[in-house]
Scaffold this motif. Sequence first.
Motif, PDB file in Angstrom:
ATOM      1  N   LEU A  90      68.656  86.527 135.154  1.00 17.70           N
ATOM      2  CA  LEU A  90      69.526  87.670 135.448  1.00 17.70           C
ATOM      3  C   LEU A  90      70.963  87.385 135.030  1.00 17.70           C
ATOM      4  O   LEU A  90      71.644  88.251 134.461  1.00 17.70           O
ATOM      5  N   LEU A  91      71.451  86.169 135.296  1.00 19.18           N
ATOM      6  CA  LEU A  91      72.811  85.811 134.870  1.00 19.18           C
ATOM      7  C   LEU A  91      72.928  85.846 133.353  1.00 19.18           C
ATOM      8  O   LEU A  91      73.899  86.391 132.801  1.00 19.18           O
ATOM      9  N   ASN A  92      71.953  85.272 132.667  1.00 24.16           N
ATOM     10  CA  ASN A  92      71.961  85.273 131.206  1.00 24.16           C
ATOM     11  C   ASN A  92      71.908  86.707 130.671  1.00 24.16           C
ATOM     12  O   ASN A  92      72.612  87.057 129.713  1.00 24.16           O
ATOM     13  N   GLY A  93      71.098  87.553 131.283  1.00 22.90           N
ATOM     14  CA  GLY A  93      70.997  88.942 130.842  1.00 22.90           C
ATOM     15  C   GLY A  93      72.290  89.713 131.038  1.00 22.90           C
ATOM     16  O   GLY A  93      72.711  90.475 130.158  1.00 22.90           O
ATOM     17  N   LEU A  94      72.947  89.519 132.183  1.00 25.39           N
ATOM     18  CA  LEU A  94      74.228  90.194 132.414  1.00 25.39           C
ATOM     19  C   LEU A  94      75.285  89.712 131.419  1.00 25.39           C
ATOM     20  O   LEU A  94      76.140  90.491 130.982  1.00 25.39           O
ATOM     21  N   GLY A  95      75.231  88.431 131.072  1.00 20.30           N
ATOM     22  CA  GLY A  95      76.132  87.929 130.047  1.00 20.30           C
ATOM     23  C   GLY A  95      75.899  88.597 128.707  1.00 20.30           C
ATOM     24  O   GLY A  95      76.849  88.970 127.998  1.00 20.30           O
ATOM     25  N   LEU A  96      74.631  88.779 128.329  1.00 20.29           N
ATOM     26  CA  LEU A  96      74.311  89.474 127.075  1.00 20.29           C
ATOM     27  C   LEU A  96      74.813  90.920 127.101  1.00 20.29           C
ATOM     28  O   LEU A  96      75.326  91.435 126.090  1.00 20.29           O
ATOM     29  N   VAL A  97      74.693  91.561 128.263  1.00 18.48           N
ATOM     30  CA  VAL A  97      75.166  92.942 128.387  1.00 18.48           C
ATOM     31  C   VAL A  97      76.668  93.020 128.136  1.00 18.48           C
ATOM     32  O   VAL A  97      77.149  93.869 127.363  1.00 18.48           O
ATOM     33  N   MET A  98      77.451  92.138 128.764  1.00 19.77           N
ATOM     34  CA  MET A  98      78.899  92.200 128.615  1.00 19.77           C
ATOM     35  C   MET A  98      79.339  91.784 127.209  1.00 19.77           C
ATOM     36  O   MET A  98      80.304  92.337 126.667  1.00 19.77           O
ATOM     37  N   ILE A  99      78.659  90.828 126.613  1.00 12.02           N
ATOM     38  CA  ILE A  99      78.998  90.447 125.242  1.00 12.02           C
ATOM     39  C   ILE A  99      78.735  91.610 124.291  1.00 12.02           C
ATOM     40  O   ILE A  99      79.536  91.894 123.379  1.00 12.02           O
ATOM     41  N   HIS A 100      77.624  92.312 124.485  1.00 12.21           N
ATOM     42  CA  HIS A 100      77.332  93.495 123.660  1.00 12.21           C
ATOM     43  C   HIS A 100      78.369  94.581 123.889  1.00 12.21           C
ATOM     44  O   HIS A 100      78.826  95.239 122.943  1.00 12.21           O
ATOM     45  N   ARG A 101      78.801  94.746 125.125  1.00  2.60           N
ATOM     46  CA  ARG A 101      79.822  95.748 125.433  1.00  2.60           C
ATOM     47  C   ARG A 101      81.142  95.412 124.724  1.00  2.60           C
ATOM     48  O   ARG A 101      81.827  96.292 124.187  1.00  2.60           O
ATOM     49  N   LEU A 102      81.521  94.125 124.698  1.00  3.47           N
ATOM     50  CA  LEU A 102      82.746  93.718 124.017  1.00  3.47           C
ATOM     51  C   LEU A 102      82.614  93.842 122.504  1.00  3.47           C
ATOM     52  O   LEU A 102      83.592  94.147 121.814  1.00  3.47           O
ATOM     53  N   ASP A 103      81.407  93.622 121.974  1.00  2.00           N
ATOM     54  CA  ASP A 103      81.176  93.841 120.543  1.00  2.00           C
ATOM     55  C   ASP A 103      81.446  95.298 120.167  1.00  2.00           C
ATOM     56  O   ASP A 103      82.100  95.593 119.152  1.00  2.00           O
ATOM     57  N   LEU A 104      80.936  96.223 120.981  1.00  3.29           N
ATOM     58  CA  LEU A 104      81.150  97.646 120.703  1.00  3.29           C
ATOM     59  C   LEU A 104      82.630  98.001 120.772  1.00  3.29           C
ATOM     60  O   LEU A 104      83.137  98.789 119.963  1.00  3.29           O
ATOM     61  N   ALA A 105      83.349  97.387 121.735  1.00  2.00           N
ATOM     62  CA  ALA A 105      84.786  97.648 121.845  1.00  2.00           C
ATOM     63  C   ALA A 105      85.536  97.111 120.634  1.00  2.00           C
ATOM     64  O   ALA A 105      86.479  97.751 120.133  1.00  2.00           O
ATOM     65  N   LEU A 428      76.650  83.036 131.776  1.00  2.00           N
ATOM     66  CA  LEU A 428      77.270  84.341 131.590  1.00  2.00           C
ATOM     67  C   LEU A 428      78.161  84.389 130.351  1.00  2.00           C
ATOM     68  O   LEU A 428      78.121  85.349 129.592  1.00  2.00           O
ATOM     69  N   SER A 429      78.960  83.366 130.149  1.00  2.00           N
ATOM     70  CA  SER A 429      79.962  83.391 129.087  1.00  2.00           C
ATOM     71  C   SER A 429      79.338  83.140 127.717  1.00  2.00           C
ATOM     72  O   SER A 429      78.287  82.505 127.599  1.00  2.00           O
ATOM     73  N   TYR A 430      80.039  83.621 126.692  1.00  2.00           N
ATOM     74  CA  TYR A 430      79.613  83.377 125.317  1.00  2.00           C
ATOM     75  C   TYR A 430      79.848  81.912 124.963  1.00  2.00           C
ATOM     76  O   TYR A 430      80.866  81.330 125.316  1.00  2.00           O
ATOM     77  N   GLY A 431      78.913  81.335 124.248  1.00  2.79           N
ATOM     78  CA  GLY A 431      79.047  79.949 123.822  1.00  2.79           C
ATOM     79  C   GLY A 431      77.697  79.286 123.738  1.00  2.79           C
ATOM     80  O   GLY A 431      76.822  79.523 124.582  1.00  2.79           O
ATOM     81  N   GLY A 432      77.529  78.439 122.726  1.00  2.00           N
ATOM     82  CA  GLY A 432      76.232  77.817 122.514  1.00  2.00           C
ATOM     83  C   GLY A 432      76.025  76.540 123.277  1.00  2.00           C
ATOM     84  O   GLY A 432      75.001  76.354 123.939  1.00  2.00           O
ATOM     85  N   SER A 433      76.991  75.625 123.226  1.00  2.00           N
ATOM     86  CA  SER A 433      76.801  74.300 123.829  1.00  2.00           C
ATOM     87  C   SER A 433      76.569  74.401 125.329  1.00  2.00           C
ATOM     88  O   SER A 433      75.657  73.779 125.877  1.00  2.00           O
ATOM     89  N   SER A 434      77.397  75.187 126.004  1.00  2.00           N
ATOM     90  CA  SER A 434      77.260  75.331 127.455  1.00  2.00           C
ATOM     91  C   SER A 434      75.918  75.937 127.822  1.00  2.00           C
ATOM     92  O   SER A 434      75.239  75.467 128.744  1.00  2.00           O
ATOM     93  N   LEU A 435      75.512  76.976 127.098  1.00  2.00           N
ATOM     94  CA  LEU A 435      74.252  77.655 127.415  1.00  2.00           C
ATOM     95  C   LEU A 435      73.060  76.734 127.198  1.00  2.00           C
ATOM     96  O   LEU A 435      72.170  76.625 128.058  1.00  2.00           O
ATOM     97  N   VAL A 436      73.027  76.049 126.059  1.00  2.00           N
ATOM     98  CA  VAL A 436      71.897  75.172 125.757  1.00  2.00           C
ATOM     99  C   VAL A 436      71.835  74.011 126.751  1.00  2.00           C
ATOM    100  O   VAL A 436      70.756  73.670 127.269  1.00  2.00           O
ATOM    101  N   ALA A 437      72.976  73.386 127.042  1.00  2.00           N
ATOM    102  CA  ALA A 437      72.984  72.260 127.976  1.00  2.00           C
ATOM    103  C   ALA A 437      72.578  72.692 129.376  1.00  2.00           C
ATOM    104  O   ALA A 437      71.848  71.970 130.078  1.00  2.00           O
ATOM    105  N   ASN A 438      73.016  73.864 129.807  1.00  2.00           N
ATOM    106  CA  ASN A 438      72.667  74.324 131.149  1.00  2.00           C
ATOM    107  C   ASN A 438      71.187  74.657 131.273  1.00  2.00           C
ATOM    108  O   ASN A 438      70.610  74.552 132.363  1.00  2.00           O
ATOM    109  N   TYR A 439      70.553  75.053 130.173  1.00  2.00           N
ATOM    110  CA  TYR A 439      69.103  75.261 130.240  1.00  2.00           C
ATOM    111  C   TYR A 439      68.370  73.929 130.390  1.00  2.00           C
ATOM    112  O   TYR A 439      67.335  73.859 131.074  1.00  2.00           O
ATOM    113  N   ALA A 440      68.877  72.870 129.760  1.00  2.00           N
ATOM    114  CA  ALA A 440      68.294  71.546 129.985  1.00  2.00           C
ATOM    115  C   ALA A 440      68.489  71.122 131.432  1.00  2.00           C
ATOM    116  O   ALA A 440      67.587  70.528 132.052  1.00  2.00           O
ATOM    117  N   LEU A 441      69.644  71.437 131.994  1.00  2.00           N
ATOM    118  CA  LEU A 441      69.904  71.127 133.407  1.00  2.00           C
ATOM    119  C   LEU A 441      68.923  71.845 134.317  1.00  2.00           C
ATOM    120  O   LEU A 441      68.366  71.249 135.255  1.00  2.00           O
TER     121      LEU A 441
END
Length: 479
Positions: A90-105, A428-441
């Motif tokens: 759910l957190l990852n999904g809400l992050g995708l929603v807001m990133i898509h919203r900022l892309d449109l803006a 939630l936030s955009y970024g690759g390293s944090s997201l990938v590492a947190n999934y390993a966590l």
Amino acid sequence: MAVVGSAPGRAPAAPSPLPTGRGIELILLAFAAVLVTGALVLVEANTSQELTRSLLFVGLAYLGLFTVAHLAVRKFAPYADPLILPCVALLNGLGLVMIHRLDLANVEAAKANGTTIPADEIGRQVIWTAIGLALFVAVMWLVRDHRTLARYGYTAGFVGIVLLALPGLLPSSISEVNGAKLWIRIGPAGIQPGEFAKILLIVFFAAFLVQKRELFTTAGRRFLGMELPRARDLAPLVLAWGLSVGVLVLERDLGTSLLFFGIVLVLLYAATERVSWMVIGLLFFVGGCVIAYQLFGHVRTRVQIWMDPFADFDNAGYQIGQALFGLGTGGVGGTGLGAGRPDLVPFADSDFMLSSLGEELGLIGLAAILVIYLVLITRGLRSALAVRDSFGKLLATGLAFALALQVFIVIGGASKLIPLTGLTLPFLSYGGSSLVANYALVALLLRVSSAARAPLPRRPATPQVPLAEAGTELVERPT
């Protein structure tokens, strides 16, 4: 009088299997998918007044990726806590929603200004999510028993220190971004090795404290009702303090320094249950803050911005000032998804994701997100309490507290509770390293959780022989 019992030669009934919770997990994942899809529809309806192909791409990718994640948990960690993965999804999904919203803006702003339309970040974030979940599955497949990690504790510590220090030793041309030397950049690609060092150092300290627990619990002098450790036992705390200061000096990264030192301090307390370690650690922390403020200009600048961001609003205080305006605009109920202006805040999709969500979801939405984080962290700590081995307890405690401290640091910085640190909100936030590492966590946390909730192995039942049919044996009594 009749004797009630099992019939001769009949094996006792097998106990019913314990529920794994995978059905509950699947239902919650489906609920998260419905919420994320609905949020995407609201964003596009309020922003573009039409539904685009991006909605279909993000929705199907989200559904497919977390279906694979659920199947992996069902196979490799069948008794894992059923709430952890849905909270992350759910957190990852809400992050995708807001990133898509900022892309449109950003697209609308580029059209209005007549500039080149920027590339969408939502596609890259979906790819990073796929990479993170691939590592998630790989970790659960490779680490069949979390206790095997204790054998490689010192190796994990060495690799973690190398990864933590490497960006600070490299030239600024390939390691520095926005004043902090955190990256290893090769062309357009980049990675933050410190995100992975965090997990390796947690493994090292958990293994080290289990091996040396008697050393740290040895009684020293009593002072003000506390058992103070002996001076020679303070080496791990001094080492952690030195590494934190080293990161601050070499990489100019306040957030990682604070995160690393806080994790070590909590693990020491969890291993020894002595308040004196916390008191001494806090004294080290205060001393480090004073030294850093006096010696390092970037730390002093951040503290001054924190104390009064509007004193230099057009320059150094612009980010935090705009973030505070965004949170104030959102109020209690928010402006609604797609109806605010979160794009006015610099780094709205990364460092200031909190203000973006707060503007459009309001205090109620932020409170709901904090509750999701709280559930995720408490379920991780619950696994630490339930697991039967000491290494697993410390490992799960360190992993869960790393998430908790990172959330506190980010939210505190974006809301002006503490100085800004540059960390990002997990998942939630955009970024690759944090997201990938947190999934390993999370994969390690699920592995510990499965071990904690799994039923104990049962000994094979000895067949019962009726007394009338039992054999007799003559035993000579010693004289």
